[in-house]
Structures are given as C-alpha cells and as structure tokens.
Write a protein that holds these residues in place. Structure first.
Motif, PDB file in Angstrom:
ATOM      1  N   THR A   1      -5.231  -5.289   3.231  1.00 60.40           N
ATOM      2  CA  THR A   1      -6.644  -4.925   3.044  1.00 60.40           C
ATOM      3  C   THR A   1      -6.801  -3.882   1.942  1.00 60.40           C
ATOM      4  O   THR A   1      -7.664  -4.001   1.061  1.00 60.40           O
ATOM      5  CB  THR A   1      -7.227  -4.389   4.363  1.00 60.40           C
ATOM      6  N   ASN A   2      -5.972  -2.857   1.972  1.00 62.10           N
ATOM      7  CA  ASN A   2      -6.104  -1.779   0.993  1.00 62.10           C
ATOM      8  C   ASN A   2      -5.803  -2.246  -0.424  1.00 62.10           C
ATOM      9  O   ASN A   2      -6.474  -1.825  -1.378  1.00 62.10           O
ATOM     10  CB  ASN A   2      -5.180  -0.620   1.365  1.00 62.10           C
ATOM     11  N   VAL A   3      -4.784  -3.092  -0.582  1.00 59.81           N
ATOM     12  CA  VAL A   3      -4.449  -3.595  -1.913  1.00 59.81           C
ATOM     13  C   VAL A   3      -5.600  -4.433  -2.462  1.00 59.81           C
ATOM     14  O   VAL A   3      -6.009  -4.282  -3.625  1.00 59.81           O
ATOM     15  CB  VAL A   3      -3.145  -4.420  -1.879  1.00 59.81           C
ATOM     16  N   ALA A   4      -6.171  -5.304  -1.624  1.00 62.60           N
ATOM     17  CA  ALA A   4      -7.254  -6.192  -2.075  1.00 62.60           C
ATOM     18  C   ALA A   4      -8.536  -5.417  -2.336  1.00 62.60           C
ATOM     19  O   ALA A   4      -9.181  -5.575  -3.383  1.00 62.60           O
ATOM     20  CB  ALA A   4      -7.488  -7.285  -1.037  1.00 62.60           C
TER      21      ALA A   4
ATOM     22  N   VAL B   1     -11.193  -4.436  -5.613  1.00 57.97           N
ATOM     23  CA  VAL B   1     -12.661  -4.541  -5.597  1.00 57.97           C
ATOM     24  C   VAL B   1     -13.286  -3.221  -6.062  1.00 57.97           C
ATOM     25  O   VAL B   1     -14.251  -3.217  -6.837  1.00 57.97           O
ATOM     26  CB  VAL B   1     -13.159  -4.915  -4.185  1.00 57.97           C
ATOM     27  N   VAL B   2     -12.743  -2.107  -5.596  1.00 51.22           N
ATOM     28  CA  VAL B   2     -13.241  -0.788  -6.033  1.00 51.22           C
ATOM     29  C   VAL B   2     -13.075  -0.634  -7.535  1.00 51.22           C
ATOM     30  O   VAL B   2     -13.991  -0.166  -8.243  1.00 51.22           O
ATOM     31  CB  VAL B   2     -12.504   0.337  -5.290  1.00 51.22           C
ATOM     32  N   LEU B   3     -11.907  -1.029  -8.061  1.00 49.15           N
ATOM     33  CA  LEU B   3     -11.668  -0.965  -9.501  1.00 49.15           C
ATOM     34  C   LEU B   3     -12.699  -1.790 -10.262  1.00 49.15           C
ATOM     35  O   LEU B   3     -13.292  -1.308 -11.246  1.00 49.15           O
ATOM     36  CB  LEU B   3     -10.254  -1.467  -9.804  1.00 49.15           C
ATOM     37  N   ALA B   4     -12.940  -3.017  -9.800  1.00 51.76           N
ATOM     38  CA  ALA B   4     -13.919  -3.873 -10.476  1.00 51.76           C
ATOM     39  C   ALA B   4     -15.324  -3.277 -10.413  1.00 51.76           C
ATOM     40  O   ALA B   4     -16.080  -3.315 -11.393  1.00 51.76           O
ATOM     41  CB  ALA B   4     -13.909  -5.268  -9.851  1.00 51.76           C
TER      42      ALA B   4
ATOM     43  N   TYR C   1       0.817  -1.206   0.000  1.00 51.46           N
ATOM     44  CA  TYR C   1       0.000   0.000   0.000  1.00 51.46           C
ATOM     45  C   TYR C   1       0.852   1.257   0.000  1.00 51.46           C
ATOM     46  O   TYR C   1       0.493   2.263  -0.618  1.00 51.46           O
ATOM     47  CB  TYR C   1      -0.943   0.016   1.205  1.00 51.46           C
ATOM     48  N   SER C   2       1.996   1.225   0.676  1.00 50.67           N
ATOM     49  CA  SER C   2       2.844   2.415   0.718  1.00 50.67           C
ATOM     50  C   SER C   2       3.308   2.801  -0.681  1.00 50.67           C
ATOM     51  O   SER C   2       3.349   3.986  -1.034  1.00 50.67           O
ATOM     52  CB  SER C   2       4.044   2.178   1.634  1.00 50.67           C
TER      53      SER C   2
END
Length: 580
Positions: free
Chosen positions: A359-362, A366-369, A140-141
């Motif tokens: 969590t943020n990467v996963a 989901v947001v992109l999809a 995430y960083s």
C-alpha cells in the motif's frame, strides 16, 4: 545484507567526494547567477517562466545528486533524476506563467505552494530513484530507510552550512572590531557567499553520508519514541470516536473540525508507518497491543467519512476556494492509505502489515504524481476556483457587492487577474462600482495616478439629487481617487443635496457605504470653493447596512434642529452630545 550494501555505498571514495564537491560548487554558481540576474536586470529577470524553471533545476537536480550519487549508481541515478529535473523545469515554467503580468500579480502564496509541493515530490522521487538504482526489490522498509537518511542528511547539512555562515559573521565582526573591514566586506559579497555556503552544504552532505550508521541510529531513536506515541494516539482516536455519538458533530464543525480530523489522520498514519516499517513478521508490540493498534487503524476510514462530510458542508455554504481544493486533495491522499490497510486487516488479520508495504509503495507514487499535477495545467486549483466562483456569481448565489475581488487579487495569481478582467467586461456597465473597485486593486501607486477616469467614477455615483454642480463632482473625484484602499472597499457612493444650515444655499451629503462601515461627509461652498467636512461614520451589521441602504435610496434623509447650540469658552468649542 541489503543494509550493509547501502552502508558500504555511503562510504565515498576520493573521486566521488570530488564529484559531489563540484556539484555543490556548480549549484552555488547557478544560484549566484540567478540572484545577479534579478538584481542587475539581465536574463531571465523579466521573464518569470524562465526564472522559475531555472531556479527549479538549480535547486532540485544538484540536491538529488548530492544525496543519491555513489560510485556504483552514477549512470543509473543520472538517467533517473535528469528527466525529473527537466519535468520540474517545465512545471516551473508553467507556474512562472501564472505570475504574468508581473506588475499585477501577487505570487507569494503561489510560490509557497510550489516550493512545498516540489520539495515533497523531489523527496519522493529521490528515494524511489535510489531504490531503483540499488537493484533491490521495492519495499517500504527500504524506502523508509532511504527517506530518513535523505531527510536527516540534508537537515544536518543545512545546519552545518548555517553554522559555517555564523562563523564567517563572527570572523568579520572580530576583525572589524580592530579596524580591519576587509573580511566583513568580503563575506557580504554575493560572489563569495553563494559558492561558499553551497560548498559548505555539499561538505555537510558528504560528512553525514559517511556517518550513515549514526543517521540510522537517530532514526531508530525516533522510531522508539513513536512506538510509545502510537499507542497514545490510538487511544485518543478510539476515545474520540466513542465520544462523538454523545456530542454530535455540530461542536466539531464550530471549532474547525475538518482540519483537526485531517491532522489526526496524518499523525496516525505517520506513526503507524514509522513503527511498522520493518518486515511483516517483526511485531514491535505484544499481540494484544498489536491488535489494539490495528483496531485504531481499521477505524481510520471513519475519520475520512467525517472529514469528507465537514468539507462538503463548507463547499455547499461558500463554494470552492483554494484552501478547500487543497483540503480535498489532502483528504483523498490520506484516505487511500487506511483503505489499503483495511483490506490487509480483513485479509490477513494479525499479519495485516503484509499489505502495508504494498500500500505504501503504491500510494507513495500517487502522492508523487499529485504533487506534480497540482503545478501543471491538468490540476490547476486557481483556474478551477475562478471558474467556480464566476459561475456562482452568474447563478446569483453571491451578489456583485459581496463578491470577494480581493481573494482573486491576492491568492489566485494570473487566473484571478484574468477573472477580474472578465468581471469588468461583463459587469462594468451595469455595476460601475465594481469597475472602480477592480481598477483600484491594480492602481499605479508608483506614479500616484487615479485608477479610474472621471467619467467612470461619476457613473458609479447614485445621485439622489438631479444636476449636481459639475465643479463639485470634479472636486469629489480628485479627493476620493487619492485613496486606493477606500475605493477598493466602497460598495456604493451616494450624493444628496440639502440645506443643512438653512441659509438658502445647498450643501451636499457624500455617503460611502462599505461592507460593514458607512462614512458620511459634507461638501459645502466657502469663498466660492468647494470644501469638505467629516460628519461621522459608524459600523453596521448586515441587516442594519441593508436598512440604511434602503433608507438612503428612498430619500429618507431629513434635517433635525439641534436642541442646544455649541458652547464656546475662551478658544475652546464644546458640543452637547445626548446619550442615545
């Protein structure tokens, strides 16, 4: 080490600068072609699916290349961004289908949602592509660094392009003031300003990408401000939850509480991710304040439950709408983040930020999809709203008169258009007023033609008197069909015969009942021609409107003699009005 590599990659050699300049120029030429196609009526101006698809590619792919390309990742980034650009073209084609037939579709809301969601999707896809092309492990960083660099670089580049355009405007105005119009006329030509502004934007991207250290400094300054604001926001969040048991939820719903709760969640998550975007061992706060923050984070699922309850109440009352589908999608995405953080808090306690990156990467994927799916037939909210609202009508949860056809017309694009055509087919014979209202929504205002035929109009009149004169019906038809707005909003028409001036000749009351307003006119014969006079109108609440409707249908209409005649003084006529 990784940060230094990224900074080195952003120092562009001359060949890369030339390539980025060429991409910017081609983008400007593509946008020029599409604009001219609309203005001069050549392909694809009359084919919205292709127009939306072309605009999607013209905006998205060059922007991704301008922000992401460097001399070490050309092949990889092109392979990653080209499929996304083609996918955006397919989604644009589908969204373009939703504005067909173009002459009957209002698509401002559709276009706005498409632009916003595709901008978010492009932003997400670009930073994942950049991280993949760098060959480094996803974290995430790193994604945070890419996201802020892209956002600030593009924002500053657009500001640079805007300033460049203002300089051109000043240039043209100065020379025009001394009688030289050449420059002002040149700068107003589309073939000039599209490529010029695109090149200015491209130069801005090149300039600010080479100033990555300054961009990172701006990001760190923002992070320092958010570090303080996160503490304040966490305090507000805890105090608000502490006050709810004493106030209850009713005041919250009366003031639009669900949207406020979603805003609280969104801001809390944004500040948490901005502050805790470094390694898990790097704590920006003392331990006691760190624990205070993650207590606030751990309670975010409570906000998710409250907002879910509030949204559910609205749906039970009014059914699904476009805004409520969007609210549920936003609620779902915002609920995923704190659930992941909560698991990290339970598992790692003070080192809960170890879970934050995963969590943020996963969830970012989901947001992109989700942003892509809402522009596809797989998750078309407009179709879902149409199906749901038509089912509510079939289940008698809403009456035909109260059915919101304007919402279908103005917000639901092609699905709304098809839904209204379905309504006409199903209810046109039994509810001719609905047929008139829908026809008026799609009236031909250019040629000023009646939206409904004479027979359709007469069928919608509730005749309280048998056999009215055919000439009268024709006069009423011609007069009323001039106002498409009135026909869109009128729920009932009534015609009643009476001898209002008691001279042995019949006059006719014409009553138009709308949702909250009733208008009354009088039709009478003068010189063997039917004339109309406005009697009055009044606003009614729902109860009074229902009582009025029942009284009209029951024929409770009588003539009451006036206590005083009109008074004429000179050429002025006065009427005595008694206060009720």
């Amino acid at each position: 080490m990784k940060k230094n590599q990224q900074e080195t990659a952003n120092q562009q050699p001359a060949s890369m600068m030339a390539l980025l300049t060429l991409i910017a120029l081609l983008q400007g030429l593509a946008l020029l072609y599409l604009h001219q196609a609309i203005e001069l009526h050549y392909w694809p101006h009359n084919q919205p699916p292709w127009l939306f698809a072309c605009y999607s590619v013209a905006f998205i792919w060059p922007t991704m290349l301008l922000l992401g390309l460097d001399d070490s990742n050309i092949g990889t980034l092109v392979k990653l961004t080209l499929p996304f650009a083609l996918l955006s073209a397919l989604l644009g084609y589908y969204v373009g289908l939703q504005v067909v037939p173009l002459e009957h579709i209002r698509f401002n809301a559709l276009l706005f949602s498409f632009i916003v969601t595709m901008a978010i999707a492009t932003f997400k896809a670009l930073m994942y592509s950049q991280q993949w092309a760098s060959g480094e492990r996803f974290s995430y960083s790193a994604l945070f660094l890419w996201s802020w660099r892209n956002f600030l670089t593009l924002s500053l580049a657009l500001l640079f392009a805007g300033c460049f355009w203002l300089v051109l405007v000043l240039w043209g105005a100065l020379f025009q003031s001394i009688g030289i119009d050449f420059f002002k006329e040149l700068f107003q030509q589309r073939w000039f300003y599209y490529p010029a502004i695109a090149l200015a934007n491209g130069f801005g991207v090149i300039i600010f990408r080479n100033l990555s250290r300054i961009i990172d400094t701006i990001a760190r300054l923002q992070q320092a401000l958010m570090k303080f604001l996160l503490v304040v926001l966490s305090l507000v969040s805890l105090l608000f939850l502490g006050a709810l048991p004493f106030t209850g939820l009713s005041p919250l719903w009366e003031s639009g509480g669900s949207s406020l709760i979603l805003w609280m969640q969104a801001l809390m998550l944004f500040f948490v991710n901005a502050v805790y975007q470094s390694d898990a061992d790097n704590r920006p706060y003392p331990l006691w304040l760190h624990r205070f923050i993650y207590i606030g984070v751990a309670l975010l699922p409570v906000y998710s439950l409250i907002s879910f309850y509030g949204l559910s109440l609205r749906i039970d009352q009014y059914g699904w709408s476009l805004s409520r589908y969007w609210a549920y999608l936003i609620w779902f995405l915002l609920a995923l983040f704190p659930l992941g953080y909560w698991w990290g808090i339970v598992k790692f306690r003070d080192r809960w930020t170890q879970q934050l990156s995963r969590t943020n990467v996963a969830v970012g994927l989901v947001v992109l999809a989700a942003m892509l799916l809402v522009n596809s037939p797989l998750l078309d909210f407009r179709k879902m709203v149409v199906e749901h609202q038509l089912q509510r009508l079939a289940d008698n949860k809403v009456s035909v008169d109260e059915f919101d056809i304007h919402y279908f017309r103005h917000h639901l694009a092609r699905p709304g258009y098809k839904g209204l055509q379905t309504l006409k087919a199903q209810y046109g014979e039994t509810h001719p007023n609905l047929l008139l209202r829908i026809n008026a929504l799609y009236a031909d205002r250019v040629n000023d033609l009646p939206s409904s035929s004479r027979d359709e109009f007469i069928a919608a009149i509730t005749l309280l008197t048998d056999n009215p004169p055919d000439e009268l019906l024709t006069v009423i038809y011609k007069q009323e069909t001039r106002s498409h707005w009135s026909m869109q909003h009128t729920q009932r028409y009534f015609l009643h015969a009476l001898d209002l001036n008691q001279n042995g000749e019949l006059e006719y009351l014409w009553i138009e009942k709308r949702r909250s307003y009733t208008e009354i006119k009088l039709f009478f014969q003068q010189d063997n021609q039917w004339q109309s006079a406005y009697i009055g109108g009044f606003r009614t609440d729902q109860d009074n409107a229902d009582k009025l409707h029942q009284a009209i249908l029951a024929g409770e209409i009588e003539i009451v003699p006036s206590r005083w005649h009109d008074l004429v003084i000179g050429e002025q006529r006065f009427q005595v009005r008694q206060n009720d």
